[in-house]
Design a protein around this motif. Sequence first.
Motif, mmCIF file in Angstrom:
data_model
loop_
_atom_site.group_PDB
_atom_site.id
_atom_site.type_symbol
_atom_site.label_atom_id
_atom_site.label_comp_id
_atom_site.label_asym_id
_atom_site.label_seq_id
_atom_site.Cartn_x
_atom_site.Cartn_y
_atom_site.Cartn_z
ATOM 1 N N UNK A 173 44.141 49.797 35.729
ATOM 2 C CA UNK A 173 42.753 49.362 35.893
ATOM 3 C C UNK A 173 42.309 48.466 34.743
ATOM 4 N N UNK A 174 42.734 48.799 33.525
ATOM 5 C CA UNK A 174 42.425 47.949 32.375
ATOM 6 C C UNK A 174 43.083 46.586 32.534
ATOM 7 N N UNK A 175 44.298 46.595 33.056
ATOM 8 C CA UNK A 175 45.022 45.336 33.316
ATOM 9 C C UNK A 175 44.278 44.480 34.329
ATOM 10 N N UNK A 176 43.755 45.110 35.389
ATOM 11 C CA UNK A 176 42.986 44.375 36.392
ATOM 12 C C UNK A 176 41.696 43.835 35.771
ATOM 13 N N UNK B 120 42.410 40.721 33.818
ATOM 14 C CA UNK B 120 42.616 39.550 34.676
ATOM 15 C C UNK B 120 41.313 39.090 35.319
ATOM 16 N N UNK B 121 40.423 40.031 35.634
ATOM 17 C CA UNK B 121 39.116 39.663 36.182
ATOM 18 C C UNK B 121 38.331 38.841 35.173
ATOM 19 N N UNK C 297 38.375 31.221 32.996
ATOM 20 C CA UNK C 297 39.251 30.050 33.164
ATOM 21 C C UNK C 297 39.407 29.608 34.615
ATOM 22 N N UNK C 298 38.617 30.207 35.518
ATOM 23 C CA UNK C 298 38.690 29.870 36.954
ATOM 24 C C UNK C 298 40.108 30.070 37.501
ATOM 25 N N UNK C 299 40.742 31.149 37.067
ATOM 26 C CA UNK C 299 42.105 31.417 37.529
ATOM 27 C C UNK C 299 42.135 32.295 38.757
ATOM 28 N N UNK C 300 41.405 31.893 39.812
ATOM 29 C CA UNK C 300 41.293 32.749 40.993
ATOM 30 C C UNK C 300 42.612 32.891 41.744
ATOM 31 N N UNK D 132 46.790 37.149 43.258
ATOM 32 C CA UNK D 132 48.096 37.811 43.203
ATOM 33 C C UNK D 132 47.999 39.123 42.420
ATOM 34 N N UNK D 133 47.224 39.125 41.352
ATOM 35 C CA UNK D 133 47.143 40.312 40.509
ATOM 36 C C UNK D 133 46.453 41.473 41.217
#
Length: 284
Positions: A243-246, A249-250, A256-259, A264-265
């Motif tokens: 959950x911390x990893x998610x 990434x959120x 950075x607009x890395x949608x 994928x994540x």
Amino acid sequence: MMRVREQTALLLDLAKVRIAVLSTASAATGWLLASRSFSLDMLAVVAGVFLLAGGAGALNQVQERDLDARMVRTARRPIPSGRMRTRTALAIALSLIVLGTLCLASNPIAMLLGLFTVLWYNGVYTPLKRISAFAAIPGGVVGSVPPVIGWPAAGGDAADPRILAVAFFFFVWQVPHFWLLLLRIGDDYARAGLPTLTRVFTRPQLARIIYVWMIATAVACMSMPMFGVASPVWAFVGLAVASAWLGWHATTMVRSHGEILAFHQINVYALLVITVLSLSVFVG
């Protein structure tokens, strides 16, 4: 031999097999959490959910064949590409749904839940996509039911708070999953004439809304141990790390607009949660 491979690939494409596999995995997780063991009886449930999901996906392609033909992402699907007739696709879809129902027939509750999911996906969510840009929210019900199918099939009570907590996690997860995809294909949706959130909000605004839903997904995940799901300490730690990893990434997505990466994540995250929940049954 090549002809068989082509036909198999065509069938898998029609049945949206990747979505069906995830639904099947969550149903298997529901079974394992209820039974606390693996059984050959579980195979019938797994097969039933897989066939129902594939049938619903195929029926969805019949229903949306006109829309699929207008979108770059879906124009090569079996029906709009002309590789399969609509009548054939409909026959396959109905056959898969019937077979999936028969696989679940030994447990009436599981069977009714499976049919409810098909009806909701094809009878509510699919037509709602043509009307509302917020269709993904009621559509999240589709992702929440498969684990509940596995639970009563293994002898559990479908109203047990433990499986409802798992179902709630998958409901919340499905919304940002779809909206992250929407950030990638919003232009395709607009080209097809579908209402889309990319027309309601700016991309930065939508990214922030998705961020909130992704954090809510992590919170829903961390609430499951409070209901007695994944009780071993290592499982709680595993869910917390995932959950911390998610969440990280959120945050990266918003900054950075890395949608595309975030899409994928969040899929990987669902698989990680399924894995932890399933292993918690066998590793105390």
